[in-house]
Design a protein around this motif. Structure first.
Motif, short mmCIF file in Angstrom:
data_model
loop_
_atom_site.label_atom_id
_atom_site.label_comp_id
_atom_site.label_asym_id
_atom_site.label_seq_id
_atom_site.Cartn_x
_atom_site.Cartn_y
_atom_site.Cartn_z
N ARG A 182 -2.99 -8.97 5.79
CA ARG A 182 -2.83 -7.55 5.48
C ARG A 182 -1.38 -7.10 5.35
O ARG A 182 -1.13 -5.97 4.93
N THR A 183 -0.42 -7.93 5.70
CA THR A 183 0.98 -7.51 5.61
C THR A 183 1.79 -8.47 4.75
O THR A 183 1.40 -9.62 4.54
N ILE A 184 2.93 -7.97 4.30
CA ILE A 184 3.80 -8.78 3.46
C ILE A 184 5.26 -8.41 3.76
O ILE A 184 5.58 -7.23 3.97
N GLY A 185 6.13 -9.40 3.81
CA GLY A 185 7.54 -9.17 4.06
C GLY A 185 8.30 -9.04 2.75
O GLY A 185 8.07 -9.82 1.81
N LEU A 200 5.49 -4.72 5.33
CA LEU A 200 4.69 -3.57 4.90
C LEU A 200 3.25 -3.99 4.71
O LEU A 200 2.95 -5.18 4.60
N GLU A 201 2.37 -3.02 4.65
CA GLU A 201 0.95 -3.32 4.41
C GLU A 201 0.76 -3.76 2.97
O GLU A 201 1.19 -3.08 2.04
N ALA A 202 0.14 -4.91 2.78
CA ALA A 202 -0.04 -5.46 1.44
C ALA A 202 -1.15 -4.74 0.69
O ALA A 202 -2.17 -4.36 1.26
N SER A 203 -0.94 -4.57 -0.61
CA SER A 203 -1.99 -4.05 -1.48
C SER A 203 -2.95 -5.19 -1.81
O SER A 203 -2.76 -6.33 -1.40
N GLU A 208 0.82 -1.21 0.00
CA GLU A 208 0.00 0.00 0.00
C GLU A 208 0.85 1.26 0.00
O GLU A 208 0.68 2.14 -0.83
N THR A 209 1.74 1.35 0.98
CA THR A 209 2.60 2.53 1.11
C THR A 209 4.01 2.09 1.51
O THR A 209 4.19 1.01 2.09
N ILE A 210 4.97 2.94 1.20
CA ILE A 210 6.35 2.70 1.62
C ILE A 210 6.76 3.91 2.47
O ILE A 210 7.03 5.00 1.93
N PRO A 211 6.80 3.78 3.79
CA PRO A 211 7.12 4.92 4.65
C PRO A 211 8.57 5.33 4.53
O PRO A 211 9.42 4.55 4.05
#
Length: 211
Positions: free
Chosen positions: A117-120, A103-106, A81-84
């Motif tokens: 909801r997340t992905i490494g 990170l939060e997965a798209s 979704e986003t890259i902080p």
């Protein structure tokens, strides 16, 4: 399934092995290859059949998502979704290397995570693994070569013994240089946390995140 082929450590970065491994991935196949940490078993992020095969081989629960190996942080953008900003700082300092960023997965990324909801995401510091990612031009859904809950393979021979007869191509690159799992930083929610201390010390990672 095609016959598994094993490359020798001496020739693991040859153009022929690179071509064969990339071709197997392009057809949705499953490939074993070395990284600096442990041996990985991977498939195209878009191959649902390949992902299913990896889960079956490992005896892995569907709730435990596979990680992504990518050639750069930008290559992961369609899957998150986003890259902080903290992700950029960590990537600049430690990638390529033994660091996984959660990170939060798209919506597309959730196909890999089984809806989670997340992905490494990681960029490996290994010549063949990086060359394969660039040759394949797709992120790879990957995990370590081991039965779920057991120690991962850190040599080509160990990887071949485990799954060599059940995948489409194997690259034996000898022994992994780090032999320790990657450290993991969860950037999917605040506060950002180090959820696994692996090859990079927790204190070092926390300093970068807070800088």
């Amino acid at each position: 399934m095609s016959t598994s082929t094993r490359a020798t450590a001496r020739k693991s970065t040859s153009s022929q092995h690179l071509h064969n491994a990339a071709a197997a991935l392009a057809s949705g196949g499953v490939v074993i290859f070395p990284t600096e940490t442990v041996y990985g078993i991977g498939t195209s992020v878009f191959s649902l059949a390949g992902i299913k095969r990896i889960y079956e081989l490992k005896g892995r629960e569907g709730r435990k998502p596979l990680a992504l190996l990518v050639s750069s942080l930008d290559a992961a953008r369609p899957l998150v979704e986003t890259i902080p900003p903290e992700a950029h700082r960590l990537a600049e300092k430690f990638w390529p290397g033994p660091l996984t960023l959660v990170l939060e997965a798209s919506a597309l990324g959730r196909l890999v995570t089984g809806g989670l909801r997340t992905i490494g995401v990681r960029v490996p510091d290994h010549a063949f693994a990086l060359a394969l990612l660039k040759k394949a031009q797709i992120p790879l859904a990957t995990t370590s070569v081991n039965k779920s809950g057991q120690k991962p393979a850190v040599t080509g021979k160990a990887a071949v013994r485990l799954f060599g007869k059940h995948v489409d191509y194997v690259v034996d690159g000898g022994s992994c240089s780090v032999k320790t799992a990657s450290s993991v930083v969860d950037l999917s929610h605040y506060p950002f946390t180090v959820i696994r201390e692996g090859a990079i010390a927790k204190s070092v990672l926390e300093r970068v995140v807070r800088s």
